[in-house]
Enzyme design. Structure first.
Site, PDB file in Angstrom:
ATOM      1  N   PRO A 186      51.637  13.333  56.068  1.00 14.03           N
ATOM      2  CA  PRO A 186      50.813  13.742  57.205  1.00 14.03           C
ATOM      3  C   PRO A 186      49.358  13.933  56.789  1.00 14.03           C
ATOM      4  O   PRO A 186      49.071  14.490  55.724  1.00 14.03           O
ATOM      5  CB  PRO A 186      51.451  15.075  57.622  1.00 14.03           C
ATOM      6  CG  PRO A 186      52.857  14.981  57.151  1.00 14.03           C
ATOM      7  CD  PRO A 186      52.796  14.211  55.863  1.00 14.03           C
ATOM      8  N   GLU A 187      48.446  13.457  57.618  1.00 14.37           N
ATOM      9  CA  GLU A 187      47.022  13.547  57.291  1.00 14.37           C
ATOM     10  C   GLU A 187      46.399  14.750  57.984  1.00 14.37           C
ATOM     11  O   GLU A 187      47.080  15.516  58.662  1.00 14.37           O
ATOM     12  CB  GLU A 187      46.347  12.228  57.640  1.00 14.37           C
ATOM     13  CG  GLU A 187      47.024  11.068  56.917  1.00 14.37           C
ATOM     14  CD  GLU A 187      46.244   9.774  56.917  1.00 14.37           C
ATOM     15  OE1 GLU A 187      45.012   9.799  57.081  1.00 14.37           O
ATOM     16  OE2 GLU A 187      46.875   8.710  56.732  1.00 14.37           O
ATOM     17  N   LYS A 195      44.954  19.087  53.914  1.00  7.19           N
ATOM     18  CA  LYS A 195      46.386  18.882  54.144  1.00  7.19           C
ATOM     19  C   LYS A 195      47.205  20.131  53.801  1.00  7.19           C
ATOM     20  O   LYS A 195      48.426  20.075  53.757  1.00  7.19           O
ATOM     21  CB  LYS A 195      46.874  17.695  53.310  1.00  7.19           C
ATOM     22  CG  LYS A 195      46.166  16.382  53.654  1.00  7.19           C
ATOM     23  CD  LYS A 195      46.659  15.250  52.780  1.00  7.19           C
ATOM     24  CE  LYS A 195      45.893  13.965  53.067  1.00  7.19           C
ATOM     25  NZ  LYS A 195      46.355  12.833  52.233  1.00  7.19           N
ATOM     26  N   ARG A 220      48.900   4.249  46.090  1.00 11.15           N
ATOM     27  CA  ARG A 220      49.093   4.370  47.530  1.00 11.15           C
ATOM     28  C   ARG A 220      48.899   3.016  48.217  1.00 11.15           C
ATOM     29  O   ARG A 220      48.174   2.158  47.747  1.00 11.15           O
ATOM     30  CB  ARG A 220      48.102   5.382  48.126  1.00 11.15           C
ATOM     31  CG  ARG A 220      48.270   6.807  47.653  1.00 11.15           C
ATOM     32  CD  ARG A 220      49.532   7.456  48.202  1.00 11.15           C
ATOM     33  NE  ARG A 220      49.616   8.860  47.821  1.00 11.15           N
ATOM     34  CZ  ARG A 220      50.219   9.310  46.721  1.00 11.15           C
ATOM     35  NH1 ARG A 220      50.764   8.436  45.889  1.00 11.15           N
ATOM     36  NH2 ARG A 220      50.253  10.599  46.448  1.00 11.15           N
TER      37      ARG A 220
END
Length: 259
Positions: free
Chosen positions: A2-3, A51, A248
């Site tokens: 989640p950002e 975050k 990533r």
């Protein structure tokens, strides 16, 4: 993972359920804090920091949590059954509501005065009161030889951006992810755009960067590997950036973001 916008919304849900209420249930299901009990204390506020989530409690204590890849907070009426197994890491509840932390990547209990130990390394928060594009640019510019794609994900530079907003921001600015930071012409314009994208999505679920909320129309490049670019028709590329645990996913358009 989640950002920043998703974490911002999570903080808002926790505030609505817990802020100003006395805890009637407190269960830390992590070995380090298994004996901790916050029952009887009032929750003062929950805030997001990039975050990270900080739930401040009466008595100068803060519950620090991080969702990491699979974590979430489920808010439901008090007394509702809790998921079984070892997925639950933390339960905080009052007479009306209960918040259940599922698969949380981090659970810490520390003094509020010591919050800097867990979030003090972060750069300016894209959705926080401390947002400062000039400071974000200064931090990004400390290592001009690193790639802009890696630099944007480094939370020490600016806090809250992840793989989705990285890909979408770089596409909209026409920047190849492997371009060196020192070769990016307008860093302030880049980080300002990233902030605008997160801010536009902070109050609703889902990530929309195209302005079109219809399914399959919401993003420019993220989630569209192998499909034609919406602008130029070039097939969207997919790769990995970073090394080891920092590797990533990245997606880009070779036509709109030339190397």
């Amino acid at each position: 993972m989640p950002e920043g916008d998703a974490v911002y919304r999570t903080a808002a849900r926790l505030r609505g359920a817990l802020d100003g209420q006395v805890l009637t249930r407190s269960e830390f299901r992590v070995p380090r804090h298994a004996t901790a009990d916050l029952t009887g204390r009032t929750v003062l506020e929950t805030v997001s920091r990039g975050k990270h989530l900080l739930t401040r409690v009466e008595g100068g204590l803060t519950v620090h949590t991080h969702l990491r890849m699979d974590g979430s907070w489920q808010v439901a009426p008090a007394g509702r059954s809790v998921p079984g197994g070892d997925r639950v890491r933390l339960i905080l509840a009052n007479r009306q509501w209960q918040a259940v932390g599922i698969r949380l990547g981090m659970v810490d209990l520390l003094r509020t005065a010591d919050e800097g130990k867990v979030v003090g390394h972060l750069g300016p928060d894209l959705l926080g009161d401390d947002w400062d594009p000039a400071e974000a640019v200064r931090r990004l510019s400390r290592d001009p030889d690193t790639t802009i794609g890696e630099a944007l994900l480094d939370q020490r530079n600016l806090a809250g951006i992840g793989t989705i907003y990285r890909a979408e921001t770089l596409f909209l600015r026409g920047v190849w992810p492997w371009r060196r930071v020192g070769d990016v012409g307008d860093l302030e314009g880049l980080v300002t755009l990233a902030q605008r994208l997160l801010a536009a999505n902070r109050h609703h679920a889902g990530t929309v960067t195209t302005g079109d909320r219809r399914p399959a129309h919401q993003t420019w490049v993220y989630g569209r590997a192998g499909r034609p670019c919406r602008r130029c028709g070039t097939r969207i590329s997919r790769g990995e950036m970073g090394t080891g645990p920092q590797e990533r996913l990245i997606m880009w358009c070779g036509g709109c973001q030339p190397g």
